[in-house]
Scaffold this active site. Sequence first.
Site, short mmCIF file in Angstrom:
data_model
loop_
_atom_site.label_atom_id
_atom_site.label_comp_id
_atom_site.label_asym_id
_atom_site.label_seq_id
_atom_site.Cartn_x
_atom_site.Cartn_y
_atom_site.Cartn_z
N SER A 1 0.83 -1.20 0.00
CA SER A 1 0.00 0.00 0.00
C SER A 1 0.87 1.25 0.00
CB SER A 1 -0.89 0.01 1.24
OG SER A 1 -0.08 0.26 2.37
N LYS A 2 0.20 2.37 -0.20
CA LYS A 2 0.90 3.65 -0.19
C LYS A 2 1.60 3.85 1.15
CE LYS A 2 -0.49 8.45 0.03
NZ LYS A 2 0.80 8.89 0.50
N ARG A 3 0.95 3.38 2.20
CA ARG A 3 1.54 3.54 3.54
C ARG A 3 2.89 2.83 3.66
NH1 ARG A 3 -2.43 1.37 6.93
NH2 ARG A 3 -3.92 1.94 5.31
N GLY B 1 5.00 2.42 1.26
CA GLY B 1 5.94 3.28 0.54
C GLY B 1 6.37 4.44 1.43
N ASP B 2 5.40 5.08 2.10
CA ASP B 2 5.72 6.22 2.97
C ASP B 2 6.62 5.77 4.12
OD1 ASP B 2 4.10 7.69 1.37
OD2 ASP B 2 2.38 7.71 2.74
#
Length: 515
Positions: free
Chosen positions: A265-267, A269-270
């Site tokens: 998920s994007k999380r 990546g962050d």
Amino acid sequence: MERKVRVRFAPSPTGPLHIGGMRTALYNYLFARQQGGDFLLRIEDTDQGRFVPGAEDYIIEALKWCNISPNEGIGFGDGPHAPYRQSARKIMYREYVDKLIESGNAYYAFDTAEELEALRKNAEANKSSFAYNANTRKSLINSITLTTEECEKKLKNGDHFVVRFKIPELGQVMLKDIVRGDVVVEVSSLDDKVLFKSDGMPTYHLANVVDDYLMQITHVIRGEEWLPSAPLHVLLYRSFGWEQVMPQFAHLPLLLKPDGNGKLSKRDGDRLGFPVFPLNWTDPFTGEVSSGYRERGYSPEAFANMIAVLGWHPTGEQELFSMDEMIKQFSLERVHKAGAKFDPEKTKWFNQQYLKKQTDIELAQSLSQYIEKQPKYSCIEESRKELVFLETVCKLMREKVHFVHEIFDMAPYFFFEPQSYDESVISKKWNDDAEKVIQTYLQSLQTETEVKSNRYEELFKATCADLNLKDGQFVQILRVCITGMSGGAALYDTMALLGNDIVIARLKFALNKLS
Ligand code: GLU
């Protein structure tokens, strides 16, 4: 008769395209090109509540950047099945929903959102869950329980309604998935999904199936998250009497977190500092910027190669594939069933491999473009922004970097004068002898009448020899004086590129600071 292969990428414009979506698009493209078929882009925007401005343009730009080019569809010159945006096809779906109602495969339902919510809550309180299905539909407000007159009255009144698909009461749905093999589902596990709403908009399921039929799609290649919807889609094909032309399905494996389990998920990546989107994306509502592979300096070829091998691999050890090689070798049969763990470090390796294939001047051009775009580098002296200078910088640094812009972090001394000196070297190696060597070398450089580029090394060796010292012990000190750093590009080549004036100025400055 064999049908011409026709596939589609059908994203919903609900935000930026995730790398998983890019991979779906790429596999569709590879498959179509290999089979001599068509590949189209269809925008599935029936859920207006989830529409995000800018998302459609982002999708088109991302596909173009990655050289994934549909031969029909929005942004790529329409084709014979225009329009390719579902909101623009709205009037076409009514006819199909009416067919399903007439044949008894769908029905009107008038239950309000509040009523359904209450049923859900009630079920939850009893530790069960509510589904609109063969068991419950008989006790709810719909055209099965109401009389024809009551139903017509409600419709005439303009009461809120939806049309639901009537899942058969008994039986199984079987589908052959090219990736996953036979999938068998008991119809009793399915619920009566909404197909159409009173605002005249179809839902995803109806629009998707009708459009795949009308656009003569032969293979549906999409993410695994759509596998649970596939049995309903098969039932829809059956109900319409379109089984003969039902597409084959291929559900692609999920991309998994680099660490632990679950979907990438994007999380993630962050949290771990890597992009999950192809291009930078600015959220139109919050202004939040998410980083993209393009802006991080990845080449589109490296990016396409990297996503292609997440879930697909031909036989053999080869890891690097050009687009043409992928088109030749791709096969849905060799797409893995298991999820593919995403490895952010490996993405850098891919970029490095593609960087190695570029010539020095190509790299210099990228570096030049990068400098142009960075306001913080506008102070760089003009001569050090010229392509001939950058070409040599790239030649000296190419083996050391994954990205061309990393040259700035790894070798700032090509562009800026060092302001400090690596303390770990200075504390160990700066002594009277070192000072004498640098001092004498500086004098020799200043008095040499003709300093050719290859003289830096010879002169340094000669200087040390004259002082009865071993040059090998002082090379690192020389490097630190010139670059400020303990490692980097070949030293004498670096000095030759910088030129005598800069070399002399740097040695003077270093002596001043260190003595
Ligand atoms: N609109 C769906 C999506 O956003 C498409 C699923 C499909 O390909 O059928 O992914």
